[in-house]
Motif scaffolding. Structure first.
Motif, PDB file in Angstrom:
ATOM      1  N   THR A 138       6.960   0.052  -1.594  1.00 44.41           N
ATOM      2  CA  THR A 138       7.458   0.841  -0.460  1.00 44.41           C
ATOM      3  C   THR A 138       9.228   1.131  -0.614  1.00 44.41           C
ATOM      4  N   VAL A 139       9.828   0.008  -1.001  1.00 39.63           N
ATOM      5  CA  VAL A 139      11.305   0.264  -1.253  1.00 39.63           C
ATOM      6  C   VAL A 139      11.659   1.183  -2.333  1.00 39.63           C
ATOM      7  N   ASP A 140      10.709   1.228  -3.459  1.00 43.65           N
ATOM      8  CA  ASP A 140      11.151   2.305  -4.385  1.00 43.65           C
ATOM      9  C   ASP A 140      10.812   3.735  -3.779  1.00 43.65           C
ATOM     10  N   LEU A 141       9.709   3.885  -3.055  1.00 44.82           N
ATOM     11  CA  LEU A 141       9.593   5.410  -2.700  1.00 44.82           C
ATOM     12  C   LEU A 141      10.526   5.730  -1.556  1.00 44.82           C
ATOM     13  N   MET A 142      10.846   4.778  -0.837  1.00 50.33           N
ATOM     14  CA  MET A 142      11.809   4.982   0.058  1.00 50.33           C
ATOM     15  C   MET A 142      13.033   5.233  -0.421  1.00 50.33           C
ATOM     16  N   THR A 143      13.508   4.772  -1.412  1.00 54.11           N
ATOM     17  CA  THR A 143      14.655   5.117  -2.156  1.00 54.11           C
ATOM     18  C   THR A 143      14.744   6.479  -2.657  1.00 54.11           C
ATOM     19  N   GLU A 144      13.656   6.675  -3.427  1.00 51.49           N
ATOM     20  CA  GLU A 144      13.473   7.846  -4.184  1.00 51.49           C
ATOM     21  C   GLU A 144      13.511   9.204  -3.171  1.00 51.49           C
ATOM     22  N   ALA A 145      12.940   8.994  -1.724  1.00 47.30           N
ATOM     23  CA  ALA A 145      12.723  10.115  -0.782  1.00 47.30           C
ATOM     24  C   ALA A 145      14.085   9.841   0.108  1.00 47.30           C
ATOM     25  N   HIS A 146      15.370   9.182  -0.423  1.00 43.83           N
ATOM     26  CA  HIS A 146      16.198   8.922   0.551  1.00 43.83           C
ATOM     27  C   HIS A 146      16.025   8.560   1.937  1.00 43.83           C
ATOM     28  N   ILE A 150      16.298   9.689   7.011  1.00 40.36           N
ATOM     29  CA  ILE A 150      15.139  10.152   7.924  1.00 40.36           C
ATOM     30  C   ILE A 150      15.289   8.989   9.010  1.00 40.36           C
ATOM     31  N   GLY A 151      15.446   8.072   8.709  1.00 30.25           N
ATOM     32  CA  GLY A 151      15.469   6.801   9.740  1.00 30.25           C
ATOM     33  C   GLY A 151      14.177   6.580  10.138  1.00 30.25           C
ATOM     34  N   GLY A 152      14.113   5.550  10.973  1.00 28.79           N
ATOM     35  CA  GLY A 152      12.675   4.771  11.628  1.00 28.79           C
ATOM     36  C   GLY A 152      12.539   3.464  11.705  1.00 28.79           C
ATOM     37  N   LYS A 165      17.052  -7.166   4.315  1.00 28.84           N
ATOM     38  CA  LYS A 165      18.512  -6.667   4.133  1.00 28.84           C
ATOM     39  C   LYS A 165      18.331  -5.376   3.602  1.00 28.84           C
ATOM     40  N   ILE A 166      17.280  -5.160   2.606  1.00 25.31           N
ATOM     41  CA  ILE A 166      17.178  -3.858   1.987  1.00 25.31           C
ATOM     42  C   ILE A 166      17.051  -2.521   3.123  1.00 25.31           C
ATOM     43  N   PHE A 167      16.210  -2.904   4.036  1.00 24.81           N
ATOM     44  CA  PHE A 167      15.746  -2.084   5.092  1.00 24.81           C
ATOM     45  C   PHE A 167      16.743  -1.642   5.964  1.00 24.81           C
ATOM     46  N   LEU A 168      17.473  -2.864   6.438  1.00 22.18           N
ATOM     47  CA  LEU A 168      18.677  -2.907   7.198  1.00 22.18           C
ATOM     48  C   LEU A 168      19.751  -1.991   6.622  1.00 22.18           C
ATOM     49  N   ASP A 169      20.030  -2.049   5.306  1.00 27.44           N
ATOM     50  CA  ASP A 169      21.073  -1.240   4.488  1.00 27.44           C
ATOM     51  C   ASP A 169      20.459   0.140   4.487  1.00 27.44           C
ATOM     52  N   MET A 170      19.170   0.617   4.791  1.00 30.77           N
ATOM     53  CA  MET A 170      18.758   2.131   5.007  1.00 30.77           C
ATOM     54  C   MET A 170      18.888   2.601   6.552  1.00 30.77           C
ATOM     55  N   GLY A 171      19.420   1.522   7.379  1.00 33.24           N
ATOM     56  CA  GLY A 171      19.266   2.001   8.859  1.00 33.24           C
ATOM     57  C   GLY A 171      18.182   1.836   9.495  1.00 33.24           C
ATOM     58  N   PHE A 172      17.138   0.964   8.994  1.00 32.83           N
ATOM     59  CA  PHE A 172      15.772   1.159   9.754  1.00 32.83           C
ATOM     60  C   PHE A 172      15.687   0.093  10.899  1.00 32.83           C
ATOM     61  N   GLU A 190      12.106 -16.813  10.253  1.00 36.05           N
ATOM     62  CA  GLU A 190      13.438 -16.599   9.519  1.00 36.05           C
ATOM     63  C   GLU A 190      13.702 -15.139   9.479  1.00 36.05           C
ATOM     64  N   ALA A 191      12.987 -14.194   9.221  1.00 35.12           N
ATOM     65  CA  ALA A 191      13.637 -12.763   9.045  1.00 35.12           C
ATOM     66  C   ALA A 191      14.272 -12.570  10.455  1.00 35.12           C
ATOM     67  N   VAL A 192      13.266 -12.772  11.529  1.00 37.41           N
ATOM     68  CA  VAL A 192      13.919 -12.389  12.841  1.00 37.41           C
ATOM     69  C   VAL A 192      15.231 -13.010  13.054  1.00 37.41           C
ATOM     70  N   GLU A 193      15.296 -14.327  12.730  1.00 38.42           N
ATOM     71  CA  GLU A 193      16.619 -14.907  13.158  1.00 38.42           C
ATOM     72  C   GLU A 193      17.834 -14.223  12.211  1.00 38.42           C
ATOM     73  N   TYR A 194      17.406 -13.414  11.048  1.00 39.39           N
ATOM     74  CA  TYR A 194      18.439 -12.880  10.368  1.00 39.39           C
ATOM     75  C   TYR A 194      18.738 -11.596  10.612  1.00 39.39           C
ATOM     76  N   ILE A 195      17.626 -10.915  11.098  1.00 43.73           N
ATOM     77  CA  ILE A 195      17.913  -9.407  11.653  1.00 43.73           C
ATOM     78  C   ILE A 195      18.557  -9.195  13.085  1.00 43.73           C
ATOM     79  N   PRO A 196      19.898  -8.477  12.941  1.00 40.73           N
ATOM     80  CA  PRO A 196      20.482  -8.294  14.110  1.00 40.73           C
ATOM     81  C   PRO A 196      19.729  -7.833  15.475  1.00 40.73           C
ATOM     82  N   MET A 197      19.951  -8.324  16.455  1.00 41.06           N
ATOM     83  CA  MET A 197      19.151  -7.761  17.514  1.00 41.06           C
ATOM     84  C   MET A 197      19.156  -6.356  17.786  1.00 41.06           C
ATOM     85  N   ASP A 198      20.039  -5.870  17.453  1.00 43.32           N
ATOM     86  CA  ASP A 198      20.229  -4.226  17.581  1.00 43.32           C
ATOM     87  C   ASP A 198      19.610  -3.572  16.694  1.00 43.32           C
ATOM     88  N   ARG A 199      18.675  -4.281  16.037  1.00 43.45           N
ATOM     89  CA  ARG A 199      17.677  -3.480  15.096  1.00 43.45           C
ATOM     90  C   ARG A 199      16.418  -3.816  15.310  1.00 43.45           C
TER      91      ARG A 199
END
Length: 258
Positions: A138-146, A150-152, A165-172, A190-199
């Motif tokens: 998923t990460v590889d194809l999203m990276t390939e497709a920039h 697009i966002g989402g 963190k990878i998806f956050l860096d893509m702005g998702f 653990e992931a929800v604790e880490y992900i900022p509330m504005d995402r």
């Protein structure tokens, strides 16, 4: 109290055949102000189109789920593109990769994931991404497709905080639902604790994945307050702060007016 936006539901599912109209009519009075009903197959996309025409607070997303991609052809892809341009269609989805089941083969899934990412880029709408047991591809194809252009949203997020963190860096954004309330959902908590509330946005994926205390029963948007309560606990903020942030994030995700 801030209203709730269910960013991912499947009210087109047969599980709602007996009481769909009554349930949907009741939602606004229960504080559910907007719902995005998400297509998964060509047949379900047709039902999504009907629901978004019928109810002013129901919007649609049109796309083909990885498990259904074997049915896609150039002709049906053209039809998808046409439907996605409709004003009340807010996103292309749900699309992605699902390696939990053996069919369809991975190459078929990858082909149509990339094509539907292209479609979203062309019509300038965000994507709703389904990814199960397929983090690296998923990460590889999203990276390939920039995909960062697009966002989402990564729907029903189920991976680690490192992958987050990878998806956050893509702005998702991250769609969080009933699984957060499960006792064995340590990795997600653990992931929800880490992900900022504005995402973070709220979702049900109904009729699936009902939260505790209704786990195993048919899910609906009415169960979202259980998710809000657990999220507020994890984040150390009030339930109203969760509601407000999730509402604002949902509008940004789907490019909607305030």
């Amino acid at each position: 109290m801030t209203a709730i936006f269910d960013t991912h539901a499947h009210y087109d599912d047969d599980a709602f055949n007996d009481d769909r109209e009554q349930l949907l009519a009741d939602l606004p009075g229960q504080g559910i102000a907007r719902v995005v009903d998400v297509g998964a197959s060509l047949a379900s996309c047709r039902k999504v189109l009907e629901l978004m025409e019928q109810y002013d607070y129901i919007y649609g997303a049109i796309g083909v789920h990885p498990s259904e991609t074997a049915e896609l052809t150039e002709e049906s892809y053209s039809w998808l593109k046409e439907q996605c341009r409709k004003k009340k269609c807010l996103a292309v989805g749900e699309i992605g990769l699902d390696y939990y089941w053996p069919e369809p083969d991975h190459e078929t899934q990858k082909k149509w994931f990339l094509r539907q990412l292209d479609l979203a880029r062309e019509i300038k709408k965000p994507v709703i991404i389904h990814s199960r047991d397929a983090a690296k591809d998923t990460v590889d194809l999203m990276t390939e497709a920039h995909a960062e252009e697009i966002g989402g949203v990564i729907h029903c997020y189920s991976y680690t905080k490192e992958t987050a963190k990878i998806f956050l860096d893509m702005g998702f954004y991250f769609g969080i639902g009933g699984v957060l309330t499960f006792k064995n959902a340590k990795k997600l908590k653990e992931a929800v604790e880490y992900i900022p509330m504005d995402r973070i946005v709220l979702e049900t994926d109904c009729p699936y994945l009902a939260p505790e205390p209704n786990r195993g029963k048919r899910n609906s948007s009415l169960n979202i307050p259980y998710v809000i309560a657990v999220m507020a606990q994890i984040k150390g903020i009030t339930e109203e702060e969760v509601r407000k942030a999730a509402w604002d994030n949902s509008l940004k995700l789907y490019h909607m007016e305030r």
